[in-house]
Design a protein around this motif. Structure first.
Motif, PDB file in Angstrom:
ATOM      1  N   HIS A   1       0.861  -1.192   0.000  1.00 36.59           N
ATOM      2  CA  HIS A   1       0.000   0.000   0.000  1.00 36.59           C
ATOM      3  C   HIS A   1       0.898   1.244   0.000  1.00 36.59           C
ATOM      4  CE1 HIS A   1      -2.989   2.952   1.061  1.00 36.59           C
ATOM      5  NE2 HIS A   1      -3.954   2.034   1.107  1.00 36.59           N
ATOM      6  N   HIS A   2       1.059   1.843  -1.171  1.00 40.62           N
ATOM      7  CA  HIS A   2       2.041   2.921  -1.322  1.00 40.62           C
ATOM      8  C   HIS A   2       1.696   4.153  -0.496  1.00 40.62           C
ATOM      9  CE1 HIS A   2       4.171   0.685  -4.363  1.00 40.62           C
ATOM     10  NE2 HIS A   2       3.063   0.536  -5.082  1.00 40.62           N
ATOM     11  N   GLY A   3       0.422   4.459  -0.358  1.00 38.21           N
ATOM     12  CA  GLY A   3       0.028   5.604   0.450  1.00 38.21           C
ATOM     13  C   GLY A   3       0.409   5.422   1.908  1.00 38.21           C
ATOM     14  N   ASN A   4       0.148   4.236   2.442  1.00 31.44           N
ATOM     15  CA  ASN A   4       0.513   3.958   3.836  1.00 31.44           C
ATOM     16  C   ASN A   4       2.026   3.953   4.024  1.00 31.44           C
ATOM     17  OD1 ASN A   4      -2.163   3.751   4.505  1.00 31.44           O
ATOM     18  ND2 ASN A   4      -2.215   1.508   4.533  1.00 31.44           N
ATOM     19  N   ILE A   5       2.718   3.450   3.022  1.00 33.96           N
ATOM     20  CA  ILE A   5       4.185   3.418   3.107  1.00 33.96           C
ATOM     21  C   ILE A   5       4.743   4.840   3.159  1.00 33.96           C
ATOM     22  CG2 ILE A   5       6.283   2.848   1.827  1.00 33.96           C
ATOM     23  CD1 ILE A   5       4.813   0.329   0.815  1.00 33.96           C
ATOM     24  N   GLU A   6       4.241   5.710   2.276  1.00 32.75           N
ATOM     25  CA  GLU A   6       4.729   7.090   2.264  1.00 32.75           C
ATOM     26  C   GLU A   6       4.424   7.793   3.580  1.00 32.75           C
ATOM     27  OE1 GLU A   6       6.682   8.625   0.049  1.00 32.75           O
ATOM     28  OE2 GLU A   6       6.807   6.619  -0.827  1.00 32.75           O
ATOM     29  N   GLN A   7       3.248   7.545   4.133  1.00 32.02           N
ATOM     30  CA  GLN A   7       2.896   8.157   5.404  1.00 32.02           C
ATOM     31  C   GLN A   7       3.785   7.647   6.524  1.00 32.02           C
ATOM     32  OE1 GLN A   7      -1.305   8.942   6.504  1.00 32.02           O
ATOM     33  NE2 GLN A   7      -0.965   7.541   8.225  1.00 32.02           N
ATOM     34  N   TRP A   8       4.060   6.344   6.524  1.00 30.46           N
ATOM     35  CA  TRP A   8       4.950   5.754   7.537  1.00 30.46           C
ATOM     36  C   TRP A   8       6.346   6.364   7.437  1.00 30.46           C
ATOM     37  CZ3 TRP A   8       9.515   2.976   7.225  1.00 30.46           C
ATOM     38  CH2 TRP A   8       9.927   2.325   8.390  1.00 30.46           C
ATOM     39  N   ARG A   9       6.842   6.499   6.223  1.00 27.98           N
ATOM     40  CA  ARG A   9       8.182   7.054   6.030  1.00 27.98           C
ATOM     41  C   ARG A   9       8.268   8.500   6.513  1.00 27.98           C
ATOM     42  NH1 ARG A   9       9.581   4.534   0.003  1.00 27.98           N
ATOM     43  NH2 ARG A   9      10.474   2.568   0.799  1.00 27.98           N
ATOM     44  N   ARG A  10       7.246   9.276   6.231  1.00 24.72           N
ATOM     45  CA  ARG A  10       7.274  10.676   6.669  1.00 24.72           C
ATOM     46  C   ARG A  10       7.226  10.762   8.191  1.00 24.72           C
ATOM     47  NH1 ARG A  10       9.286  15.325   4.626  1.00 24.72           N
ATOM     48  NH2 ARG A  10       8.114  17.142   5.338  1.00 24.72           N
ATOM     49  N   LYS A  11       6.400   9.930   8.811  1.00 28.92           N
ATOM     50  CA  LYS A  11       6.347   9.913  10.266  1.00 28.92           C
ATOM     51  C   LYS A  11       7.679   9.485  10.864  1.00 28.92           C
ATOM     52  CE  LYS A  11       1.407   9.074  11.073  1.00 28.92           C
ATOM     53  NZ  LYS A  11       0.409   8.104  11.620  1.00 28.92           N
ATOM     54  N   GLN A  12       8.310   8.500  10.245  1.00 26.94           N
ATOM     55  CA  GLN A  12       9.606   8.036  10.733  1.00 26.94           C
ATOM     56  C   GLN A  12      10.682   9.115  10.578  1.00 26.94           C
ATOM     57  OE1 GLN A  12      10.503   5.077  12.323  1.00 26.94           O
ATOM     58  NE2 GLN A  12       8.278   4.880  12.503  1.00 26.94           N
ATOM     59  N   SER A  13      10.593   9.879   9.487  1.00 23.39           N
ATOM     60  CA  SER A  13      11.537  10.999   9.316  1.00 23.39           C
ATOM     61  C   SER A  13      11.352  12.031  10.413  1.00 23.39           C
ATOM     62  CB  SER A  13      11.336  11.650   7.944  1.00 23.39           C
ATOM     63  OG  SER A  13      11.819  10.833   6.911  1.00 23.39           O
ATOM     64  N   LEU A  14      10.104  12.321  10.734  1.00 21.43           N
ATOM     65  CA  LEU A  14       9.823  13.261  11.824  1.00 21.43           C
ATOM     66  C   LEU A  14      10.352  12.724  13.151  1.00 21.43           C
ATOM     67  CD1 LEU A  14       6.178  14.332  10.937  1.00 21.43           C
ATOM     68  CD2 LEU A  14       8.128  15.879  11.123  1.00 21.43           C
ATOM     69  N   LEU A  15      10.094  11.448  13.418  1.00 24.72           N
ATOM     70  CA  LEU A  15      10.540  10.839  14.667  1.00 24.72           C
ATOM     71  C   LEU A  15      12.054  10.872  14.777  1.00 24.72           C
ATOM     72  CD1 LEU A  15      10.180   9.140  17.239  1.00 24.72           C
ATOM     73  CD2 LEU A  15      10.056   7.104  15.772  1.00 24.72           C
ATOM     74  N   ARG A  16      12.731  10.475  13.713  1.00 27.02           N
ATOM     75  CA  ARG A  16      14.192  10.416  13.736  1.00 27.02           C
ATOM     76  C   ARG A  16      14.797  11.805  13.883  1.00 27.02           C
ATOM     77  NH1 ARG A  16      17.308   6.093  10.104  1.00 27.02           N
ATOM     78  NH2 ARG A  16      16.351   4.846  11.729  1.00 27.02           N
ATOM     79  N   THR A  17      14.221  12.775  13.202  1.00 23.87           N
ATOM     80  CA  THR A  17      14.723  14.145  13.296  1.00 23.87           C
ATOM     81  C   THR A  17      14.521  14.690  14.704  1.00 23.87           C
ATOM     82  OG1 THR A  17      14.180  14.503  10.969  1.00 23.87           O
ATOM     83  CG2 THR A  17      14.603  16.454  12.300  1.00 23.87           C
ATOM     84  N   TRP A  18      13.351  14.444  15.280  1.00 25.54           N
ATOM     85  CA  TRP A  18      13.060  14.937  16.626  1.00 25.54           C
ATOM     86  C   TRP A  18      14.003  14.315  17.656  1.00 25.54           C
ATOM     87  CZ3 TRP A  18      10.439  12.473  20.936  1.00 25.54           C
ATOM     88  CH2 TRP A  18      10.180  13.362  21.985  1.00 25.54           C
TER      89      TRP A  18
END
Length: 244
Positions: free
Chosen positions: A200-217
């Motif tokens: 599910h590409h939409g869910n994957i993109e959302q997961w990746r963006r959330k993970q980028s936010l988490l890692r950056t924070w």
């Protein structure tokens, strides 16, 4: 793109410019990279390129004559004006944004210094940019120049096999890059997150963006002050902070 590097140690660049991504970029003729030993442009019988500083003090200072002469020779007959970059600990801190800016240029010239520093007239009347790769001092400008060249060349169209790679790199979006996984789906007792194998590409993109936010924070929270998050991303970030 054409890149010329003025250095007293051209042999340092041989392996770097002929290996990995840089070597492939040269083979594809997407970039030409040349080294110029500015000692060849000294105007004295001993071929010296440095001298004692006026006013006294420790160390030696690079003379202006060979640097100016080398740049003028490299640019002779050119219709365009290249960016002339002085690698220097006093310069602007190099960032991904700067790499993207430089990748749009046709011609870059790097000046790699040694010794105590440069004659100030080089800064004032020759260079267009001064760059530093961090708040520390190295023996010379060669290693920093290699870092900048590598960072810039990989952004040129056609250099990377996957054109989206550079777009999603850490700092390209303002955030750190999300985690990556590959086969096997289970290694020892550690499994790849289900969302990545869901298709599910939409869910994957959302997961990746959330993970980028988490890692950056977690790792570089100061970066979050420099970018504008969407309302949805701001909500995700607040959820991340609460859950952590």
């Amino acid at each position: 793109m054409r890149i010329d590097v003025l250095t007293l140690f051209p042999e340092m660049f041989e392996g770097v410019f002929s290996s990995s991504i840089l070597g492939k970029a040269k083979e594809k003729r997407l970039v030409t990279m040349n080294t110029v030993n500015f000692r060849d442009y000294s105007n004295n019988k001993h071929n010296t390129v440095d001298d004692y500083p006026y006013g006294g003090g420790g160390g030696m200072v690079l003379k202006p004559e060979p640097i100016f002469a080398a740049v003028e020779d490299v640019t002779s007959g050119l219709e365009h004006k290249p960016r002339i970059i002085l690698m220097c600990p006093q310069g602007e801190t190099f960032t991904q944004k700067k790499a993207e800016e430089l990748s749009r240029e046709e011609h870059l010239i790097f000046i790699c210094g040694h010794y105590e520093g440069y004659d100030e007239r080089i800064r004032e009347h020759l260079v267009t940019d001064e760059l530093s790769i961090g708040d520390y001092v190295l023996t010379g400008g060669e290693l920093p120049a290699m870092v900048v060249v590598d960072s810039v060349v990989r952004l040129l169209p056609g250099v990377l096999g996957n054109e989206t790679s550079a777009v999603t790199d850490s700092f390209s979006t303002g955030l750190l890059e999300y985690p990556h996984y590959t086969r096997p789906p289970k290694f020892r007792d550690w499994e790849v997150p289900d969302v990545l194998v869901s298709g599910h590409h939409g869910n994957i993109e959302q997961w990746r963006r959330k993970q980028s936010l988490l890692r950056t924070w977690k790792k570089r929270p100061e970066l979050l002050d420099r970018i504008e998050l969407t309302p949805k991303e701001q909500k995700w970030l607040e959820e991340i902070k609460r859950s952590e």
